[in-house]
Design a protein around this motif. Structure first.
Motif, PDB file in Angstrom:
ATOM      1  N   PHE A  36       0.814  -1.211   0.000  1.00  0.00           N
ATOM      2  CA  PHE A  36       0.000   0.000   0.000  1.00  0.00           C
ATOM      3  C   PHE A  36       0.853   1.269   0.000  1.00  0.00           C
ATOM      4  O   PHE A  36       0.598   2.192  -0.774  1.00  0.00           O
ATOM      5  CB  PHE A  36      -0.909  -0.049   1.237  1.00  0.00           C
ATOM      6  N   GLU A  37       1.880   1.305   0.852  1.00  0.00           N
ATOM      7  CA  GLU A  37       2.716   2.505   0.956  1.00  0.00           C
ATOM      8  C   GLU A  37       3.432   2.806  -0.352  1.00  0.00           C
ATOM      9  O   GLU A  37       3.524   3.967  -0.766  1.00  0.00           O
ATOM     10  CB  GLU A  37       3.731   2.354   2.096  1.00  0.00           C
ATOM     11  N   ILE A  41       3.292   6.229  -2.626  1.00  0.00           N
ATOM     12  CA  ILE A  41       4.517   6.935  -3.013  1.00  0.00           C
ATOM     13  C   ILE A  41       4.606   7.039  -4.523  1.00  0.00           C
ATOM     14  O   ILE A  41       4.883   8.115  -5.076  1.00  0.00           O
ATOM     15  CB  ILE A  41       5.755   6.226  -2.436  1.00  0.00           C
ATOM     16  N   ASN A  42       4.349   5.948  -5.213  1.00  0.00           N
ATOM     17  CA  ASN A  42       4.452   5.949  -6.673  1.00  0.00           C
ATOM     18  C   ASN A  42       3.354   6.792  -7.317  1.00  0.00           C
ATOM     19  O   ASN A  42       3.579   7.426  -8.342  1.00  0.00           O
ATOM     20  CB  ASN A  42       4.464   4.527  -7.212  1.00  0.00           C
ATOM     21  N   PHE A  43       2.166   6.829  -6.696  1.00  0.00           N
ATOM     22  CA  PHE A  43       1.101   7.690  -7.207  1.00  0.00           C
ATOM     23  C   PHE A  43       1.500   9.160  -7.069  1.00  0.00           C
ATOM     24  O   PHE A  43       1.324   9.949  -8.002  1.00  0.00           O
ATOM     25  CB  PHE A  43      -0.215   7.424  -6.467  1.00  0.00           C
ATOM     26  N   ALA A  44       2.054   9.522  -5.917  1.00  0.00           N
ATOM     27  CA  ALA A  44       2.512  10.908  -5.724  1.00  0.00           C
ATOM     28  C   ALA A  44       3.556  11.268  -6.776  1.00  0.00           C
ATOM     29  O   ALA A  44       3.538  12.375  -7.336  1.00  0.00           O
ATOM     30  CB  ALA A  44       3.088  11.089  -4.326  1.00  0.00           C
ATOM     31  N   ALA A 155      -2.178  -7.838  -0.189  1.00  0.00           N
ATOM     32  CA  ALA A 155      -2.273  -8.228   1.222  1.00  0.00           C
ATOM     33  C   ALA A 155      -2.021  -7.019   2.116  1.00  0.00           C
ATOM     34  O   ALA A 155      -1.026  -6.317   1.966  1.00  0.00           O
ATOM     35  CB  ALA A 155      -1.269  -9.334   1.530  1.00  0.00           C
ATOM     36  N   GLY A 156      -2.945  -6.760   3.008  1.00  0.00           N
ATOM     37  CA  GLY A 156      -2.804  -5.662   3.958  1.00  0.00           C
ATOM     38  C   GLY A 156      -3.369  -4.336   3.492  1.00  0.00           C
ATOM     39  O   GLY A 156      -3.396  -3.376   4.265  1.00  0.00           O
ATOM     40  N   PHE A 157      -3.825  -4.250   2.245  1.00  0.00           N
ATOM     41  CA  PHE A 157      -4.347  -2.971   1.747  1.00  0.00           C
ATOM     42  C   PHE A 157      -5.547  -2.497   2.569  1.00  0.00           C
ATOM     43  O   PHE A 157      -5.625  -1.319   2.929  1.00  0.00           O
ATOM     44  CB  PHE A 157      -4.739  -3.085   0.265  1.00  0.00           C
TER      45      PHE A 157
END
Length: 168
Positions: A36-37, A41-44, A155-157
């Protein structure tokens, strides 16, 4: 070094402060396991890249044309499909990954696999969404970013999206 001496001389001559600012727009991340993180980061960085392209290429070309300056058109990669894949909320378009995550988080008894299936179902025809190995498709999705393809493990999103922000 040489550059600093020259800049120092220019600043002294002009009697004003001079500096060179460098923006690292390439903070793109891709690891063996991306979660998720890394998506955030990649979207930003996708948005920063689009802003950079708009200001450096599109705006300058418009200015050159308006001022009648001879120039040769420059083509650059358009990452708007990837930005839409991640964040779209326009009517008539499939909701982006982040909106699908929010929707899935609000529904009862949903799992990360349910979220991942919704991503694949909603964006099956999108060229910015790549199909991971069929054995991994139940748990992963892959996004074609401007800097390369990244496979995200879903997983974990849901937990991370529902997590609270600490008061620190």
């Amino acid at each position: 070094g040489f550059v600093n001496c020259k800049l120092g001389a220019l600043a002294a001559a002009a009697e004003r402060d001079c500096f060179i600012g460098i923006l690292d727009i390439f903070g793109f991340e891709s690891f063996d396991t991306n979660g998720f993180e890394q998506l955030l980061i990649n979207f930003a960085n996708e948005k920063l890249q689009a802003t950079f392209n708009q200001h450096v290429f599109a705006a300058e070309q418009e200015l050159y044309a308006a001022e009648g300056i001879a120039w040769r058109s420059v083509r650059w990669p358009d990452n708007s499909e990837t930005i839409g894949l991640i964040a779209s909320k326009e009517r008539g378009r499939a909701p982006g990954v982040l909106h699908l995550l929010d929707e899935t988080s609000r529904l009862p008894n949903q799992t990360d696999a349910d979220f991942n299936k919704r991503v694949h179902d909603a964006h099956g025809a999108a060229t910015a969404l790549r199909r991971p190995d069929p054995r991994a498709r139940a748990a992963k999705f892959a996004v074609r970013h401007y800097a390369g393809e990244v496979t995200y493990n879903a997983a974990g999103f849901l937990d991370r999206n529902n997590g609270t922000v600490s008061a620190d």
